[in-house]
Structure formats: C-alpha cells, structure tokens
Design a protein around this motif. Structure first.
Motif, PDB file in Angstrom:
ATOM      1  N   VAL A 251       0.841  -1.206   0.000  1.00 29.37           N
ATOM      2  CA  VAL A 251       0.000   0.000   0.000  1.00 29.37           C
ATOM      3  C   VAL A 251       0.868   1.245   0.000  1.00 29.37           C
ATOM      4  O   VAL A 251       0.594   2.220  -0.723  1.00 29.37           O
ATOM      5  N   GLN A 252       1.927   1.227   0.794  1.00 29.43           N
ATOM      6  CA  GLN A 252       2.812   2.401   0.866  1.00 29.43           C
ATOM      7  C   GLN A 252       3.519   2.637  -0.464  1.00 29.43           C
ATOM      8  O   GLN A 252       3.609   3.771  -0.949  1.00 29.43           O
ATOM      9  N   VAL A 253       4.016   1.569  -1.075  1.00 33.42           N
ATOM     10  CA  VAL A 253       4.705   1.709  -2.360  1.00 33.42           C
ATOM     11  C   VAL A 253       3.730   2.138  -3.451  1.00 33.42           C
ATOM     12  O   VAL A 253       4.032   3.009  -4.274  1.00 33.42           O
ATOM     13  N   PHE A 254       2.551   1.540  -3.450  1.00 35.02           N
ATOM     14  CA  PHE A 254       1.548   1.884  -4.458  1.00 35.02           C
ATOM     15  C   PHE A 254       1.114   3.342  -4.321  1.00 35.02           C
ATOM     16  O   PHE A 254       0.901   4.033  -5.313  1.00 35.02           O
ATOM     17  N   SER A 255       0.983   3.798  -3.091  1.00 37.90           N
ATOM     18  CA  SER A 255       0.592   5.187  -2.862  1.00 37.90           C
ATOM     19  C   SER A 255       1.653   6.150  -3.373  1.00 37.90           C
ATOM     20  O   SER A 255       1.332   7.249  -3.852  1.00 37.90           O
TER      21      SER A 255
END
Length: 297
Positions: A251-255
């Motif tokens: 989620v952090q990388v995708f964000s």
C-alpha cells in the motif's frame, strides 16, 4: 388437605404458570444518551472505512469535486485493474504466508507454554508468568533496532522468516495471558481419570486439553492472524525487495507510485484491508466468547 398445601403442590408441577406478578418484567431500554454515544463511536470507526471503499468506485474528478458524495457513476475499473495485477496477488500471497505461519506458531507454542504454567508446579513458575505479562507492556517499536540487528546476524533480512519469527515471539504474551485461565479451569479429576486409563501426559494434552480450550485457541488465533496481517513496522525494516513485500508495504509503495491517482490508491487500500476486516467480522463472536471465558477462568 389444606388450601396452602394444594397451592404448594400446584406450584411444583412442571408446566404450571407463575403468577402474573412473578413473571419476568420486559427488559427496559437504556438511556438515549448511551445509544447516541455508541452510535457516535460506531460512526467514527465505520466512516473512514466506507470512505475508502466507496472512493475506489469513483474517479479522481469526483473525489476532487465532492469528497463526501456517493459515486456517480460507479466506476469498477480501479478494482478490476488491481485484481488483474500480479504484483497485488504476489503481495497478497506473502501476507497470507506470514499471517498463517505466525498464527500457527503463536497458537502452538502459546498453548504448550500455557499448559505447563497452568497445570504444573515448579520453581520460578510465577516469575515466568509475570515475564509474559510484562511482555504486554513491551511494544515492538521499542525493540525494533536491536531486533533488526539480531535478524541481520541470523541472515534473515529480506526473508519472510525474519518477519514470522519475531511476530511469534511478540504474540506469545497475549496468548499465554488468555489461555492460562482456560487451562486452569479444566478439573483435575479429568486428568486423574485419564491417567488411570493409561493416557500419557502428551495424550491428555492433545486429546483432552486442546478440545476443552478450543474457544481460547480460536480467540488467540484470530488475534494473531489479524495482528500479523496488519503489521507494517517489522516488514518495513526486514523486507527490502518488492517481491517479498506484504500488503501493508505494498500500500505504501503503491501510494507513492500513484500519488496523483487517489481513486486507484483507495481501491488498493480497500482490497489490502478487506481480508483482515472480513476475517475479524466473521469471528467477532468467538473473540468475545473466548475473552469472556478467560475472564471467568
């Protein structure tokens, strides 16, 4: 026969109705203020989740124009695009492996330790139980730096085992505190009868203790699974390659990659938190029942 004796006999007959004055009064509703406060707390908890889930069905222009409105029209392309991504399913598989392995280790080791503490007397028994109780006041964030050094020395950096093993260790205190009352509540007569029948201690553990403590086992298993699935700090320190990322890291990388596509980020976040949310919602009653049994024990 006196009238008093006749009335007493009639009152003892099964199926006879109790006098009208002795019937249980209907349960009264509580104070409206209590319900208002409860609904307020529910709204505070549910509103962010609904915003994230519904946001995934919107476009960026809809979110910018009216962030609190319902999707109009509903857009399913954000969710479909993520579900068709191999990156998402790879991170999903990593999270599932870590959660299942951590849960199995927490339940198995916690049940064995709790059995020894609850059923046997030995030196430093109280100190051992107090040590596990003190572990509840020792969060992982405090030990993250020395923990990382230990994981590095063991060669488990960028390895899922480097996440699984510490999660098992930090999950044991809660497991022991919940399971010990369950195992203490098992009558000694059952163990004595099993010994008379020739059952060994190991046989008694697997054939009697495990089934009788099943509510507590289910409770700690659910708590361990949800906690492992949502863990972000430990994978952040241990995992380096994107192929080993769990969903919280994903989620952090995708964000970061899609910082301008808010709708797609909300869709990815919804799918990442959905398994733990559904799992917790389905087994909520079992958690409450297990914790209630632990308190009674």
């Amino acid at each position: 026969m006196s009238a008093t004796t006749t009335r007493l006999r009639m009152s003892r007959r099964p199926g006879t109705r109790a006098p009208a004055g002795r019937r249980d009064a209907p349960q009264k509703w509580g104070s409206p203020v209590t319900y208002f406060v409860a609904l307020l707390f529910v709204g505070v908890c549910v509103a962010p989740v609904l915003f994230i889930v519904l946001g995934g069905f919107r476009t960026n222009s809809q979110i910018t124009t009216d962030p609190a409105a319902l999707p109009d029209p509903w857009v399913g392309g954000n969710y479909l695009g993520i579900l068709e991504s191999s990156v998402f399913w790879g991170q999903f598989a990593n999270s599932l492996i870590v959660a299942l392995a951590s849960t199995a280790g927490i339940v198995a080791l916690g049940l064995m330790v709790s059995f020894v503490i609850a059923r046997y007397d030995f030196r430093l028994k109280g100190a051992m139980y107090s040590l596990f109780a003190a572990g509840l006041m020792f969060p992982m964030v405090i030990a993250i730096t020395p923990l990382y050094l230990v994981i590095k020395d063991l060669g488990l950096v960028d390895n899922l085992l480097g996440v699984i093993v510490p999660q098992i260790a930090f999950g044991l205190p809660t497991t022991v505190i919940i399971l010990v009352p369950f195992l203490r509540a098992i009558p000694n007569e059952i163990e004595e009868a099993a010994a008379i029948d020739g059952m060994s201690r190991i046989g008694f553990f697997f054939r009697m203790v495990v089934p009788l403590s099943l509510p507590g086992v289910v409770t700690v298993g659910i708590l361990g699974f949800v906690g492992s699935w949502n863990n972000y700090l430990l994978p952040l320190y241990v995992l380096n390659s994107q192929a080993n990322f769990t969903l919280p890291l994903g989620v952090q990388v995708f964000s970061s990659q899609y910082s301008t596509d808010t709708a797609k980020v909300l869709a990815f976040t919804s799918l990442a938190m959905l398994p733990a949310l559904v799992f917790f919602s389905v087994f909520e009653k079992r958690i409450v029942g297990g914790l209630t049994g632990a308190v009674k024990g």
